[in-house]
Design a protein around this motif. Sequence first.
Motif, PDB file in Angstrom:
ATOM      1  N   LEU A  19       0.835  -1.202   0.000  1.00  0.00           N
ATOM      2  CA  LEU A  19       0.000   0.000   0.000  1.00  0.00           C
ATOM      3  C   LEU A  19       0.873   1.257   0.000  1.00  0.00           C
ATOM      4  O   LEU A  19       0.621   2.211  -0.746  1.00  0.00           O
ATOM      5  N   SER A  20       1.916   1.267   0.847  1.00  0.00           N
ATOM      6  CA  SER A  20       2.797   2.431   0.936  1.00  0.00           C
ATOM      7  C   SER A  20       3.518   2.682  -0.385  1.00  0.00           C
ATOM      8  O   SER A  20       3.625   3.821  -0.848  1.00  0.00           O
ATOM      9  N   TRP A  21       4.008   1.621  -0.996  1.00  0.00           N
ATOM     10  CA  TRP A  21       4.725   1.773  -2.268  1.00  0.00           C
ATOM     11  C   TRP A  21       3.794   2.255  -3.371  1.00  0.00           C
ATOM     12  O   TRP A  21       4.168   3.096  -4.187  1.00  0.00           O
ATOM     13  N   THR A  22       2.585   1.736  -3.390  1.00  0.00           N
ATOM     14  CA  THR A  22       1.608   2.184  -4.385  1.00  0.00           C
ATOM     15  C   THR A  22       1.242   3.642  -4.149  1.00  0.00           C
ATOM     16  O   THR A  22       1.175   4.447  -5.096  1.00  0.00           O
ATOM     17  N   ALA A  23       1.009   3.999  -2.889  1.00  0.00           N
ATOM     18  CA  ALA A  23       0.640   5.384  -2.547  1.00  0.00           C
ATOM     19  C   ALA A  23       1.741   6.355  -2.939  1.00  0.00           C
ATOM     20  O   ALA A  23       1.479   7.419  -3.529  1.00  0.00           O
ATOM     21  N   THR A  24       2.995   6.005  -2.623  1.00  0.00           N
ATOM     22  CA  THR A  24       4.133   6.868  -2.949  1.00  0.00           C
ATOM     23  C   THR A  24       4.249   7.073  -4.450  1.00  0.00           C
ATOM     24  O   THR A  24       4.466   8.188  -4.929  1.00  0.00           O
ATOM     25  N   ASP A  25       4.080   5.991  -5.204  1.00  0.00           N
ATOM     26  CA  ASP A  25       4.180   6.070  -6.663  1.00  0.00           C
ATOM     27  C   ASP A  25       3.085   6.962  -7.245  1.00  0.00           C
ATOM     28  O   ASP A  25       3.337   7.782  -8.131  1.00  0.00           O
ATOM     29  N   LYS A  26       1.865   6.827  -6.735  1.00  0.00           N
ATOM     30  CA  LYS A  26       0.746   7.632  -7.248  1.00  0.00           C
ATOM     31  C   LYS A  26       0.938   9.110  -6.918  1.00  0.00           C
ATOM     32  O   LYS A  26       0.590   9.991  -7.715  1.00  0.00           O
ATOM     33  N   LEU A  27       1.486   9.407  -5.755  1.00  0.00           N
ATOM     34  CA  LEU A  27       1.750  10.798  -5.388  1.00  0.00           C
ATOM     35  C   LEU A  27       2.802  11.405  -6.314  1.00  0.00           C
ATOM     36  O   LEU A  27       2.687  12.562  -6.730  1.00  0.00           O
ATOM     37  N   LEU A  28       3.838  10.627  -6.648  1.00  0.00           N
ATOM     38  CA  LEU A  28       4.866  11.112  -7.567  1.00  0.00           C
ATOM     39  C   LEU A  28       4.305  11.363  -8.959  1.00  0.00           C
ATOM     40  O   LEU A  28       4.805  12.209  -9.702  1.00  0.00           O
ATOM     41  N   GLN A  29       3.252  10.620  -9.322  1.00  0.00           N
ATOM     42  CA  GLN A  29       2.615  10.789 -10.623  1.00  0.00           C
ATOM     43  C   GLN A  29       1.589  11.918 -10.632  1.00  0.00           C
ATOM     44  O   GLN A  29       0.944  12.172 -11.651  1.00  0.00           O
ATOM     45  N   SER A  31      -1.005  12.417  -8.181  1.00  0.00           N
ATOM     46  CA  SER A  31      -2.263  12.210  -7.462  1.00  0.00           C
ATOM     47  C   SER A  31      -2.314  13.103  -6.230  1.00  0.00           C
ATOM     48  O   SER A  31      -1.311  13.327  -5.564  1.00  0.00           O
ATOM     49  N   ASP A  32      -3.510  13.622  -5.930  1.00  0.00           N
ATOM     50  CA  ASP A  32      -3.666  14.440  -4.725  1.00  0.00           C
ATOM     51  C   ASP A  32      -4.279  13.636  -3.578  1.00  0.00           C
ATOM     52  O   ASP A  32      -4.665  14.200  -2.553  1.00  0.00           O
ATOM     53  N   ILE A  33      -4.374  12.328  -3.752  1.00  0.00           N
ATOM     54  CA  ILE A  33      -4.916  11.453  -2.709  1.00  0.00           C
ATOM     55  C   ILE A  33      -3.824  10.477  -2.262  1.00  0.00           C
ATOM     56  O   ILE A  33      -3.235   9.775  -3.090  1.00  0.00           O
ATOM     57  N   ASP A  34      -3.558  10.458  -0.959  1.00  0.00           N
ATOM     58  CA  ASP A  34      -2.611   9.513  -0.387  1.00  0.00           C
ATOM     59  C   ASP A  34      -3.397   8.303   0.115  1.00  0.00           C
ATOM     60  O   ASP A  34      -4.200   8.411   1.052  1.00  0.00           O
ATOM     61  N   LEU A  35      -3.191   7.164  -0.523  1.00  0.00           N
ATOM     62  CA  LEU A  35      -3.950   5.956  -0.166  1.00  0.00           C
ATOM     63  C   LEU A  35      -3.774   5.575   1.300  1.00  0.00           C
ATOM     64  O   LEU A  35      -4.633   4.909   1.876  1.00  0.00           O
TER      65      LEU A  35
END
Length: 401
Positions: A19-29, A31-35
């Motif tokens: 979950l943390s790795w996915t959240a970090t990746d989406k934020l770098l791309q 995304s304004d939502i932290d999973l």
Amino acid sequence: MVKNKEKLIFHIDVNSAFLSWTATDKLLQGSDIDLRNIAAVIGGDEESRRGVVLAKSMIAKKSGIITGESLFSARKKCSNLVVVSPDFRLYQRCSSDMRKIFGDYTPYVENFSIDESFLDVTSYNTSKEAALKLAYDISGRIKKELGFTVNIGMSDVKLLSKMASDFEKPDKVHTLYKNEIKKKLWHLPVGELFMVGRRTVPRLNNLNVFTIGDLAQYDVKFLEYHFKSSGHMMWEYANGIDNSRVRFHKRELKGINNSITLSEDIKNKNEAYKVLIELVEHTSTRLRNIKKCCYSISITIRNQEFIDYSKSITLKSATDLTQEIVKTVKKLFDELWKGEPIRLLGVSLNNLCESNFKQISIFDVDNLYVEKKRAIDKTIDDLRLKYGKTIVIKSVLLKDK
């Protein structure tokens, strides 16, 4: 490895790794939502009803969702649950990036799973303060450079370091030395002991063994009678007995690096210099800690379009001096920077050698200057180790601090 020292073992475990790795990746791309801050899980094929929860956020956990349960069941517990499919290529990359950081500190690293590692850092075990500082240093670098958090368990025993990392989460450092097990371990339910499975717990409860302390003080022969060899193993683990070593494929430390993704893009040279000075202070201190010098220095710049470019230089003589490295890094930056906004800065010290310098002559002015600078660096290192890294701050950084 240093002899005649008490062992110092770290167990490092990524908090809700997938979950943390996915959240970090989406934020770098973008995304304004932290999973990690919503009810979210990583799971498989939801439509087939065969998908299961691989990782969960803390909010999802509070809804009663557990790892391994079906996504269908998890949806019943939390109607607004966000489900994201796993990306194992991303997870391998994040795991590899984390282990590169471990390699800056010790070659004695055992990869226990994709998100867990044991580190033998006995060479740093000069005091409790030094050991804790090292743990927070590693934890802080992972958070700053990679964007996710870890728990670190510290002990003189491999097993106990793993148990310690399972204490309060997330983003914590815990100790569990042999002399702390009665206070920190024995009151816990017996099912929390490593290698005690869910099916074993009811059988232990039937023997009036409900806590790890109950197990530790139980008649080991009686445990062997009921559980064979695993009974003896459980008894040893409950008493903090574990002679296993960190298993590693030793590799030579080739370099030390540190980078930081900036919260706001930097647009002027002086602000970049301040960041570079902090990065150099961090890397040069670690260089001196392992009694090495470097022949090669490089810097990396990432612009606002996520394009990286680097520049390096090979020195005529190896150095471990902060001031000399800062001077070189500034020169490299001036030659490399194209004037665009900066998103990331990195410093790398490579081509390492032992810091065994020749005996100097009192008539050798250059060598005397070097030794004076080295003495100053050592004094600053010692002060920061004893009183914290903010005890000595360069004046150029004082306002920002």
